[in-house]
Each structure stands twice: as C-alpha cells, then as structure tokens.
Design an enzyme around this catalytic site. Structure first.
Site, mmCIF file in Angstrom:
data_model
loop_
_atom_site.group_PDB
_atom_site.id
_atom_site.type_symbol
_atom_site.label_atom_id
_atom_site.label_comp_id
_atom_site.label_asym_id
_atom_site.label_seq_id
_atom_site.Cartn_x
_atom_site.Cartn_y
_atom_site.Cartn_z
ATOM 1 N N HIS A 119 -37.055 44.316 91.130
ATOM 2 C CA HIS A 119 -36.437 45.587 90.737
ATOM 3 C C HIS A 119 -37.520 46.612 90.375
ATOM 4 O O HIS A 119 -37.457 47.778 90.778
ATOM 5 C CB HIS A 119 -35.562 45.402 89.485
ATOM 6 C CG HIS A 119 -34.310 44.609 89.687
ATOM 7 N ND1 HIS A 119 -33.989 43.525 88.911
ATOM 8 C CD2 HIS A 119 -33.286 44.763 90.558
ATOM 9 C CE1 HIS A 119 -32.817 43.038 89.288
ATOM 10 N NE2 HIS A 119 -32.369 43.763 90.302
ATOM 11 N N LYS A 176 -17.448 40.550 85.496
ATOM 12 C CA LYS A 176 -18.563 39.638 85.801
ATOM 13 C C LYS A 176 -19.235 39.215 84.500
ATOM 14 O O LYS A 176 -19.591 40.081 83.684
ATOM 15 C CB LYS A 176 -19.557 40.382 86.700
ATOM 16 C CG LYS A 176 -20.602 39.523 87.364
ATOM 17 C CD LYS A 176 -21.383 40.374 88.361
ATOM 18 C CE LYS A 176 -22.696 39.745 88.751
ATOM 19 N NZ LYS A 176 -23.507 40.620 89.600
ATOM 20 N N ARG A 222 -33.899 43.238 100.443
ATOM 21 C CA ARG A 222 -34.804 42.089 100.468
ATOM 22 C C ARG A 222 -34.891 41.476 101.851
ATOM 23 O O ARG A 222 -35.919 40.951 102.258
ATOM 24 C CB ARG A 222 -34.335 41.018 99.480
ATOM 25 C CG ARG A 222 -34.535 41.391 98.038
ATOM 26 C CD ARG A 222 -33.787 40.470 97.147
ATOM 27 N NE ARG A 222 -32.352 40.569 97.379
ATOM 28 C CZ ARG A 222 -31.427 40.091 96.559
ATOM 29 N NH1 ARG A 222 -31.801 39.459 95.478
ATOM 30 N NH2 ARG A 222 -30.163 40.237 96.831
ATOM 31 N N SER A 277 -32.001 38.032 90.372
ATOM 32 C CA SER A 277 -31.797 37.775 88.937
ATOM 33 C C SER A 277 -31.110 36.430 88.730
ATOM 34 O O SER A 277 -31.427 35.690 87.799
ATOM 35 C CB SER A 277 -30.948 38.884 88.315
ATOM 36 O OG SER A 277 -31.615 40.115 88.374
HETATM 37 O O1 PNS Z 1 -27.370 44.402 90.812
HETATM 38 P P1 PNS Z 1 -26.095 44.343 91.610
HETATM 39 O O2 PNS Z 1 -25.039 43.522 90.892
HETATM 40 O O3 PNS Z 1 -26.312 43.888 93.013
HETATM 41 O O4 PNS Z 1 -25.561 45.854 91.683
HETATM 42 C C1 PNS Z 1 -24.395 46.182 92.407
HETATM 43 C C2 PNS Z 1 -23.944 47.612 92.041
HETATM 44 C C3 PNS Z 1 -23.687 47.715 90.564
HETATM 45 C C4 PNS Z 1 -25.034 48.591 92.421
HETATM 46 C C5 PNS Z 1 -22.666 47.916 92.859
HETATM 47 O O5 PNS Z 1 -21.767 46.854 92.724
HETATM 48 C C6 PNS Z 1 -22.006 49.202 92.418
HETATM 49 O O6 PNS Z 1 -22.468 50.268 92.760
HETATM 50 N N1 PNS Z 1 -20.951 49.071 91.599
HETATM 51 C C7 PNS Z 1 -20.272 50.192 91.002
HETATM 52 C C8 PNS Z 1 -18.800 50.238 91.429
HETATM 53 C C9 PNS Z 1 -18.681 50.944 92.764
HETATM 54 O O7 PNS Z 1 -19.031 52.081 92.918
HETATM 55 N N2 PNS Z 1 -18.169 50.195 93.764
HETATM 56 C C10 PNS Z 1 -17.915 50.701 95.084
HETATM 57 C C11 PNS Z 1 -19.159 50.628 95.941
HETATM 58 S S1 PNS Z 1 -18.837 51.255 97.573
#
Ligand code: PNS
Length: 174
Positions: free
Chosen positions: A24, A48, A97, A134
């Site tokens: 990150h 989650k 990644r 993570s």
């Molecule tokens: O670290 P992560 O868990 O891979 O992050 C995922 C994250 C938080 C970036 C993604 O799930 C997100 O943007 N969630 C916010 C809710 C949202 O906007 N969902 C629709 C995405 S099209």
C-alpha cells in the site's frame, strides 16, 4: 505544484487497510508524487470483520504517511464516488498486483465512472510486493511468521502485540 489554471489536483486512495502494508505504502507514496493532495481513505465496512478498528487503521496510516505533507487520512462510509463528490476528488488511485486484480478493479472503475464521472488511475504494484495482501500478512503474523519486511514498523509492532494477546488456539495450547 498544482494543476492548470490553479486547479488543485486531488486524488483518493481508498481501501480497508487492515492493516496498511508496504505494498500500500509503495502505491500511496508514488501517487502522492503525482497529485497536489492525496487522501488515503479507510472504508468503514459494517459487513466485514476486521483485525484493527477503524480508528487503529486510521492512526497507523497517519503515522506511516507523516513524512508526506500532501497526504491526509480520512474515513468514509457508503459509495466511494459519493465521498469523491463531497470532497471534490476526480480520481481514485488503485494498485494492481497482478492480472487477477484487474477484472474486478476494471468493473469497479467503469461503475464509478458511470455513476459519477470519477476516473480511476491504476498503478502497477512494485513486483517486490506483488504477492502481498493484508489478509496474508494477518495470517502469517497470527501464527508467528516473520512479516517485518512486509509492513512498516508501527504496523509490525501492533501485529506482534495482537498475536501475543490473542494467540491462535494451537499456540495457546488448546
Ligand atoms: O482494501 P480493499 O478492501 O480491497 O478496498 C476495497 C474498496 C474499499 C476500495 C472498495 O470496496 C470500495 O470502494 N468500497 C466502497 C463502496 C463502493 O463504492 N462500492 C462500489 C464500487 S463500484
């Protein structure tokens, strides 16, 4: 440094950051070099479960990005595009990644653009960290594995404290 006609170039790097890893940090640091302001935003996800609380994740992020004067940390709930709209942020930065990340990230990027015209900048992860997640860090640390090269020192300290406080059943002699 600022964009054309004095417009501030701003981007957000959203994620769970449970916890923030060196992978990150690599993306965050490189993105901070491309924008005037970079917001690193922790997604509050009630569905989650997480190892670290939102406040712990935020504190760790603030600590490990303290040397950058154009990075700030924040949290958000709901859609990332709503956060972008409310904070006048036109760009989401994501690290990729491997090709396996791409399918879902592309879908999200297209959805976010459709919903709010927010663009996504994909940055290839440093190959040194292409295997890093993570979830894996938590798993290895929980069983006493060495993750010192994979996370910044404040995160390592917290992981070791947490593993000592909550050992897995076998390690606890159960
Ligand atoms: O670290 P992560 O868990 O891979 O992050 C995922 C994250 C938080 C970036 C993604 O799930 C997100 O943007 N969630 C916010 C809710 C949202 O906007 N969902 C629709 C995405 S099209």
């Amino acid at each position: 440094m600022s964009g054309q006609r004095g417009v501030i170039r701003r981007a957000v790097c959203p994620g769970s950051f449970d916890p923030v890893t060196n992978g990150h940090l690599d993306i965050i640091g490189r993105a901070a070099g491309l924008y005037d302001e970079l917001v690193v935003a922790v997604f509050i996800n009630p569905t989650k479960s997480s190892l670290f609380s939102v406040q712990e994740r935020l504190d760790l992020l603030a600590e490990v990005t303290a040397d950058y004067d154009n990075i700030r940390t924040d949290t958000f709930q709901g859609l990332v595009v709503d956060y972008c709209r409310a904070n006048e942020i036109p760009v989401i930065v994501k690290g990729l990644r491997a090709v396996s990340d791409f399918d879902y990230e592309l879908q999200m990027a297209q959805m976010n653009h459709r919903l709010a015209g927010v663009d996504t900048l994909f940055m290839p992860t440093n190959p040194e960290y292409s295997f890093l997640a993570s979830s894996l860090v938590k798993e290895v640390a929980r069983w006493g594995g060495d993750v010192s090269a994979l996370v910044p020192p404040p995160v390592l300290k917290r992981l070791i404290e947490r593993a000592a406080a909550e050992p897995p059943p076998a390690a606890a002699g159960g």
